[in-house]
Scaffold this active site. Structure first.
Site, PDB file in Angstrom:
ATOM      1  N   ASN A   1      -7.632   1.036  -5.969  1.00 25.05           N
ATOM      2  CA  ASN A   1      -8.948   0.403  -5.985  1.00 25.05           C
ATOM      3  C   ASN A   1      -9.326  -0.250  -7.314  1.00 25.05           C
ATOM      4  O   ASN A   1      -9.998  -1.276  -7.334  1.00 25.05           O
ATOM      5  CB  ASN A   1      -9.989   1.454  -5.597  1.00 25.05           C
ATOM      6  CG  ASN A   1     -11.204   0.815  -4.979  1.00 25.05           C
ATOM      7  OD1 ASN A   1     -11.135  -0.285  -4.461  1.00 25.05           O
ATOM      8  ND2 ASN A   1     -12.338   1.497  -5.072  1.00 25.05           N
TER       9      ASN A   1
ATOM     10  N   ARG B   1       8.696   2.357   4.346  1.00 22.22           N
ATOM     11  CA  ARG B   1       7.364   1.969   4.816  1.00 22.22           C
ATOM     12  C   ARG B   1       6.558   1.239   3.738  1.00 22.22           C
ATOM     13  O   ARG B   1       5.518   0.665   4.014  1.00 22.22           O
ATOM     14  CB  ARG B   1       6.582   3.215   5.276  1.00 22.22           C
ATOM     15  CG  ARG B   1       6.988   3.706   6.665  1.00 22.22           C
ATOM     16  CD  ARG B   1       5.926   4.607   7.256  1.00 22.22           C
ATOM     17  NE  ARG B   1       5.769   5.852   6.498  1.00 22.22           N
ATOM     18  CZ  ARG B   1       6.475   6.968   6.743  1.00 22.22           C
ATOM     19  NH1 ARG B   1       7.353   6.995   7.710  1.00 22.22           N
ATOM     20  NH2 ARG B   1       6.267   8.046   6.025  1.00 22.22           N
TER      21      ARG B   1
ATOM     22  N   ARG C   1     -12.701   0.789   1.041  1.00 22.66           N
ATOM     23  CA  ARG C   1     -13.055   1.278  -0.296  1.00 22.66           C
ATOM     24  C   ARG C   1     -14.026   0.294  -0.929  1.00 22.66           C
ATOM     25  O   ARG C   1     -14.033  -0.886  -0.610  1.00 22.66           O
ATOM     26  CB  ARG C   1     -11.802   1.396  -1.202  1.00 22.66           C
ATOM     27  CG  ARG C   1     -10.700   2.315  -0.701  1.00 22.66           C
ATOM     28  CD  ARG C   1     -10.988   3.801  -0.839  1.00 22.66           C
ATOM     29  NE  ARG C   1     -11.308   4.204  -2.212  1.00 22.66           N
ATOM     30  CZ  ARG C   1     -10.396   4.472  -3.134  1.00 22.66           C
ATOM     31  NH1 ARG C   1      -9.111   4.348  -2.868  1.00 22.66           N
ATOM     32  NH2 ARG C   1     -10.763   4.850  -4.348  1.00 22.66           N
TER      33      ARG C   1
ATOM     34  N   PRO D   1      -5.034   8.217  -8.505  1.00 21.70           N
ATOM     35  CA  PRO D   1      -4.031   7.668  -9.418  1.00 21.70           C
ATOM     36  C   PRO D   1      -3.306   6.496  -8.755  1.00 21.70           C
ATOM     37  O   PRO D   1      -2.899   6.597  -7.612  1.00 21.70           O
ATOM     38  CB  PRO D   1      -3.073   8.832  -9.643  1.00 21.70           C
ATOM     39  CG  PRO D   1      -3.801  10.044  -9.183  1.00 21.70           C
ATOM     40  CD  PRO D   1      -4.753   9.584  -8.131  1.00 21.70           C
TER      41      PRO D   1
ATOM     42  N   LYS E   1       2.920   5.073  -4.873  1.00 17.83           N
ATOM     43  CA  LYS E   1       2.146   6.246  -5.286  1.00 17.83           C
ATOM     44  C   LYS E   1       2.838   7.559  -4.931  1.00 17.83           C
ATOM     45  O   LYS E   1       2.217   8.617  -4.965  1.00 17.83           O
ATOM     46  CB  LYS E   1       0.758   6.190  -4.646  1.00 17.83           C
ATOM     47  CG  LYS E   1      -0.055   4.955  -5.062  1.00 17.83           C
ATOM     48  CD  LYS E   1      -1.397   4.938  -4.371  1.00 17.83           C
ATOM     49  CE  LYS E   1      -2.139   3.650  -4.678  1.00 17.83           C
ATOM     50  NZ  LYS E   1      -3.386   3.548  -3.908  1.00 17.83           N
TER      51      LYS E   1
END
Ligand SMILES: [Zn+2]
Length: 261
Positions: free
Chosen positions: A161, A121, A251, A2, A52
């Site tokens: 991605n 971060r 990826r 996600p 995320k």
């Protein structure tokens, strides 16, 4: 995995379902049981997202921190929920609704200080007021390829991605261009695409890269297999040449060598 649109979408939905209520927190699978007791039956003040990461803030200062990672999923149920099935790490039960969490990378109880460390971060989050100028600085200060920089959460938070591939295609950018070589004009286009796609993603709860005029239908009606232009595709819809895929930033990145040069 996600991407940022989904965490913000979930934060809004879970806030609406559970915030302002006493929430029972359990761990049917057991791995989160001890920590769940620290927050269970307290009032849930708010649910928010940064990049995320999801934060469930309970009265008294305890915060449940969730990162879904590649395999994490939420399921929503009425209240009381059905008997647990599968590996449910965390179950939150409110008076009107309940949610189950399976397979997260992170599910733990933290305090405001640790939450701040997590947020510090992260780079700017375009869905949480992150500023264009700050992302521009992060990108142009690096010699890494733009395809890798977009996945780096300290450069810009929330891009995964699929967004990466679709944003670079819309901006017509070769994923291997070093960030430091990106022109202001290219970055402007990249930012515009990023904001548009993430905002659409948040509205519909899923990534829709194509525009309504391109799809010839309202975005809500675009079929699942027609949402993307390059991600997971074999042939470019625009120039009909084969789509390439290479590893960038660990990826698989889909791109059209002809349209993105
Ligand atoms: Zn093409």
């Amino acid at each position: 995995m996600p991407e940022g649109h989904k965490t913000h979408f979930l934060a809004r939905a879970h806030h609406e379902l559970l915030a302002g209520e006493g929430v029972k927190v359990t761990s049917p699978q057991g791995r989160f049981r001890t920590e769940a007791r620290k927050v269970s039956r307290r009032y849930l003040d708010s649910v928010s997202a940064s990049g995320k990461h999801l934060f469930y803030e309970f009265e008294g200062g305890a915060i449940v921190h969730v990162h879904l990672g590649r395999y994490g999923k939420f399921r929503q149920h009425p209240s009381p929920p059905p008997k647990p099935v599968g590996q449910i790490r965390m179950r939150m039960i409110g008076p009107a609704a309940s949610i189950d969490l399976t397979g997260p990378t992170t599910c733990r109880v933290i305090d405001a200080e640790i939450q701040q460390e997590v947020v510090n971060r992260l780079g700017p989050d375009p869905l949480a007021g992150g500023r264009k100028l700050d992302v521009w600085k992060n990108i142009t200060q690096s010699g890494q390829p733009i395809g890798a920089l977009l996945l780096d959460q300290s450069v810009v938070a929330g891009v995964g991605n699929i967004f990466r591939a679709e944003i670079l295609f819309e901006a017509g950018l070769d994923p291997q261009i070093p960030g430091s070589s990106l022109s202001q004009e290219s970055f402007d286009q990249l930012w515009k695409s990023l904001k548009r796609m993430m905002t659409v993603g948040l509205k519909y709860g899923k990534i829709i890269a194509v525009t309504a005029s391109e799809a010839g239908m309202p975005l809500a009606k675009v079929p699942e297999d027609q949402r993307f232009r390059v991600y997971g595709q074999t042939e470019c819809r625009r120039c009909c040449t084969p789509i390439s895929s290479v590893e960038v930033g660990a990826r698989r990145l889909y791109h059209c060598k002809h349209c993105q040069s």
